[in-house]
Write a protein that holds these residues in place. Structure first.
Motif, PDB file in Angstrom:
ATOM      1  N   PHE A  26      55.265-108.009  19.427  1.00  0.00           N
ATOM      2  CA  PHE A  26      56.420-107.599  18.620  1.00  0.00           C
ATOM      3  C   PHE A  26      57.198-106.532  19.372  1.00  0.00           C
ATOM      4  CE2 PHE A  26      53.137-109.177  15.835  1.00  0.00           C
ATOM      5  CZ  PHE A  26      53.831-109.998  14.952  1.00  0.00           C
ATOM      6  N   ASP A  27      58.458-106.798  19.634  1.00  0.00           N
ATOM      7  CA  ASP A  27      59.332-105.812  20.264  1.00  0.00           C
ATOM      8  C   ASP A  27      59.982-104.990  19.157  1.00  0.00           C
ATOM      9  OD1 ASP A  27      58.575-107.117  22.532  1.00  0.00           O
ATOM     10  OD2 ASP A  27      60.584-107.790  23.098  1.00  0.00           O
ATOM     11  N   PHE A  28      59.426-103.810  18.940  1.00  0.00           N
ATOM     12  CA  PHE A  28      59.890-102.936  17.848  1.00  0.00           C
ATOM     13  C   PHE A  28      61.071-102.104  18.359  1.00  0.00           C
ATOM     14  CE2 PHE A  28      58.536 -99.103  15.028  1.00  0.00           C
ATOM     15  CZ  PHE A  28      59.627 -99.320  14.189  1.00  0.00           C
ATOM     16  N   ASP A  29      62.217-102.763  18.481  1.00  0.00           N
ATOM     17  CA  ASP A  29      63.402-102.118  19.035  1.00  0.00           C
ATOM     18  C   ASP A  29      64.122-101.229  18.027  1.00  0.00           C
ATOM     19  OD1 ASP A  29      62.895-103.672  21.316  1.00  0.00           O
ATOM     20  OD2 ASP A  29      64.161-105.297  20.569  1.00  0.00           O
ATOM     21  N   ALA A  30      64.077-101.615  16.757  1.00  0.00           N
ATOM     22  CA  ALA A  30      64.844-100.924  15.711  1.00  0.00           C
ATOM     23  C   ALA A  30      66.322-100.830  16.127  1.00  0.00           C
ATOM     24  CB  ALA A  30      64.233 -99.556  15.420  1.00  0.00           C
ATOM     25  N   ASP A  31      66.933 -99.671  15.928  1.00  0.00           N
ATOM     26  CA  ASP A  31      68.366 -99.506  16.197  1.00  0.00           C
ATOM     27  C   ASP A  31      68.726 -99.742  17.665  1.00  0.00           C
ATOM     28  OD1 ASP A  31      67.182 -97.943  14.091  1.00  0.00           O
ATOM     29  OD2 ASP A  31      69.082 -96.899  13.787  1.00  0.00           O
ATOM     30  N   THR A  32      67.778 -99.520  18.572  1.00  0.00           N
ATOM     31  CA  THR A  32      68.107 -99.586  20.001  1.00  0.00           C
ATOM     32  C   THR A  32      68.565-100.966  20.436  1.00  0.00           C
ATOM     33  OG1 THR A  32      65.877-100.175  20.800  1.00  0.00           O
ATOM     34  CG2 THR A  32      66.350 -97.831  20.460  1.00  0.00           C
ATOM     35  N   LEU A  33      68.151-102.002  19.722  1.00  0.00           N
ATOM     36  CA  LEU A  33      68.591-103.347  20.080  1.00  0.00           C
ATOM     37  C   LEU A  33      70.110-103.436  20.055  1.00  0.00           C
ATOM     38  CD1 LEU A  33      67.723-106.339  20.628  1.00  0.00           C
ATOM     39  CD2 LEU A  33      67.994-106.697  18.174  1.00  0.00           C
ATOM     40  N   TRP A  34      70.710-102.738  19.087  1.00  0.00           N
ATOM     41  CA  TRP A  34      72.163-102.792  18.903  1.00  0.00           C
ATOM     42  C   TRP A  34      72.874-101.708  19.704  1.00  0.00           C
ATOM     43  CZ3 TRP A  34      73.162-107.260  16.872  1.00  0.00           C
ATOM     44  CH2 TRP A  34      72.180-107.866  16.090  1.00  0.00           C
ATOM     45  N   LEU A  35      72.259-100.557  19.837  1.00  0.00           N
ATOM     46  CA  LEU A  35      72.875 -99.470  20.608  1.00  0.00           C
ATOM     47  C   LEU A  35      72.958 -99.825  22.090  1.00  0.00           C
ATOM     48  CD1 LEU A  35      71.065 -96.460  18.893  1.00  0.00           C
ATOM     49  CD2 LEU A  35      73.494 -97.057  18.684  1.00  0.00           C
ATOM     50  N   SER A  36      71.955-100.537  22.595  1.00  0.00           N
ATOM     51  CA  SER A  36      71.967-100.893  24.013  1.00  0.00           C
ATOM     52  C   SER A  36      73.001-101.965  24.313  1.00  0.00           C
ATOM     53  CB  SER A  36      70.576-101.366  24.443  1.00  0.00           C
ATOM     54  OG  SER A  36      70.191-102.532  23.735  1.00  0.00           O
ATOM     55  N   ARG A  37      73.313-102.793  23.346  1.00  0.00           N
ATOM     56  CA  ARG A  37      74.295-103.846  23.552  1.00  0.00           C
ATOM     57  C   ARG A  37      75.715-103.317  23.525  1.00  0.00           C
ATOM     58  NH1 ARG A  37      72.186-109.022  22.939  1.00  0.00           N
ATOM     59  NH2 ARG A  37      69.950-108.945  22.585  1.00  0.00           N
TER      60      ARG A  37
END
Length: 284
Positions: A26-37
């Motif tokens: 499980f890649d627990f990215d949380a908000d970072t998935l969207w902030l990095s994009r």
């Protein structure tokens, strides 16, 4: 050369005579998935709320599902997520699951900037260590890699990576220093291409039956080959209500096979090294 493959693959004697290894990750990215994009997503609370769902609801529901099924998992967590959601990180560790390194802010690697790559790597590692976590494995954010990455893992004492897509068997990277085992991945075994949606990058959201058909077919052939079935999921996607059912159904289906070994990443790494002492010695 940095980051090249020492050998395509070598057979693994999975523990207890098992035929195939299953890694639930499980890649627990949380908000970072969207902030990095898109850094501008910091101004879009609705967009960020998808990642926040993963922390608020997804992780607890996934942990509950894993506990009921009695299977282990590996969570790859960016440093920012560890700092922002320490209670969820603690809950993962309390349940005995592995936590691996996943960058700091889920940064996409720019191979032309090795200094910035190492800076983000170290910052994420320090965040994990500050929480009492000494990760053995790494997964590059978005599976974006660079020619420097494997050397970086060897430099900081990592034992395995899970970012390449070139086979279904673990193998050893050519490095100086400690050996770095690759545990391969693939987009067909990732929930994001089938579940992720954004108004800026819209895509079709697939049904559970569609995913089960793909994942089960992949598993059946990987089992025949004696490889590792490395399933990648995200709490903000697989943590949705119907997708929790998908996770439960997939685990129950896998458990019907008596020759399946459910394992954490570091256990798969150790099993490969134990089965390939000559390859390990050659790397030292």
């Amino acid at each position: 050369m940095k980051g090249t493959i020492m050998q395509e693959f070598a057979p693994v004697n999975w523990p207890d005579g098992k035929r195939v290894a299953v890694m639930l990750t499980f890649d627990f990215d949380a908000d970072t998935l969207w902030l990095s994009r898109d850094p501008e997503n910091a101004l879009r609370p609705g967009t960020l709320s998808q990642g926040q769902y993963g922390a608020k609801v997804g992780v607890p529901k996934i942990l509950e599902t894993l506990k009921t099924a009695g299977v282990p998992a590996t969570f790859f967590v960016p440093g920012w997520t560890v700092e922002t959601y320490p209670d969820r990180t603690d809950a993962i560790m309390k349940e005995g699951h592995e936590i691996g390194h996943h960058g700091y802010l889920h940064e996409w690697i720019d191979p032309r900037e090795p200094e910035r790559e190492e800076e983000a790597f170290v910052r994420g590692l320090e965040a994990l260590r500050a929480r009492g976590i000494e990760p053995r494995g790494f997964r590059s954010p978005a599976w974006e890699t660079s020619p420097n990455m494997i050397s970086l893992l060897a430099k900081y004492g990592f034992h395995y990576d899970s970012s390449f897509m070139d086979t279904v068997h673990p193998y050893l990277h050519a490095t100086t220093g400690n050996p770095v085992v690759e545990i391969p991945v693939h987009w067909s075994l990732d929930d994001a291409p089938f579940m992720m949606f954004s108004t800026r990058t819209p895509r079709t959201i697939m049904t559970n039956s569609h995913l089960l058909e793909i994942w089960q077919a992949e598993f059946e052939e990987i089992r025949e080959w004696g490889g590792v079935f490395n399933l990648t999921m995200h709490p903000q996607f697989t943590g949705r209500p119907s997708r929790i059912r998908l996770l439960r159904d997939m685990i129950e289906w896998l458990q019907q096979f008596p020759d399946v070994w459910f394992a954490r990443g570091h256990e798969v790494c150790d099993a490969w090294l134990s089965s390939n002492d000559s390859a390990r010695a050659a790397s030292e």
